[in-house]
Write a protein that holds these residues in place. Structure first.
Motif, PDB file in Angstrom:
ATOM      1  N   LEU A 246       0.829  -1.211   0.000  1.00  0.00           N
ATOM      2  CA  LEU A 246       0.000   0.000   0.000  1.00  0.00           C
ATOM      3  C   LEU A 246       0.860   1.256   0.000  1.00  0.00           C
TER       4      LEU A 246
ATOM      5  N   GLN B  80       3.868   1.519  -1.234  1.00  0.00           N
ATOM      6  CA  GLN B  80       4.449   1.639  -2.575  1.00  0.00           C
ATOM      7  C   GLN B  80       3.455   2.268  -3.544  1.00  0.00           C
ATOM      8  N   GLN B  81       2.197   1.871  -3.458  1.00  0.00           N
ATOM      9  CA  GLN B  81       1.163   2.457  -4.321  1.00  0.00           C
ATOM     10  C   GLN B  81       1.004   3.948  -4.026  1.00  0.00           C
ATOM     11  N   GLU B  82       1.006   4.303  -2.748  1.00  0.00           N
ATOM     12  CA  GLU B  82       0.842   5.706  -2.354  1.00  0.00           C
ATOM     13  C   GLU B  82       2.006   6.553  -2.860  1.00  0.00           C
TER      14      GLU B  82
ATOM     15  N   LYS C 190       2.200   7.331  -6.641  1.00  0.00           N
ATOM     16  CA  LYS C 190       1.316   8.390  -7.146  1.00  0.00           C
ATOM     17  C   LYS C 190       2.087   9.674  -7.387  1.00  0.00           C
TER      18      LYS C 190
END
Length: 77
Positions: A66, A68-70, A73
């Motif tokens: 999570l 890494q996804q944030e 962005k």
């Protein structure tokens, strides 16, 4: 870090800290190119500070994903 040198504080969002710590801990220190032994020690000091000053050590695999996804962005395209 036992030193009389001035301290520098850096603020990171938790996601950045989790991603950075995860990457640092998975990095083969012997494979990191350095031009001076102090660079390797600074790398180790950074890992130690992230571990002792944050809760990143307790991040689960799901939390790392999570984070890494944030952080992704913010990748400039």
């Amino acid at each position: 870090m036992e030193s009389e040198a001035p301290i520098v504080r850096i603020e990171l969002c938790r996601a950045d800290a989790v991603v950075l710590f995860d990457w640092l801990m998975s990095t083969d220190l012997d494979a990191v190119p350095i031009t001076h032994p102090a660079q390797r020690q600074a790398f180790i000091d950074l890992c130690d500070e992230l571990e002792s000053q944050t809760d990143v050590l307790s991040a689960t695999i799901e939390e790392v994903a999570l984070a890494q996804q944030e952080v992704a962005k913010n990748i400039a395209q």
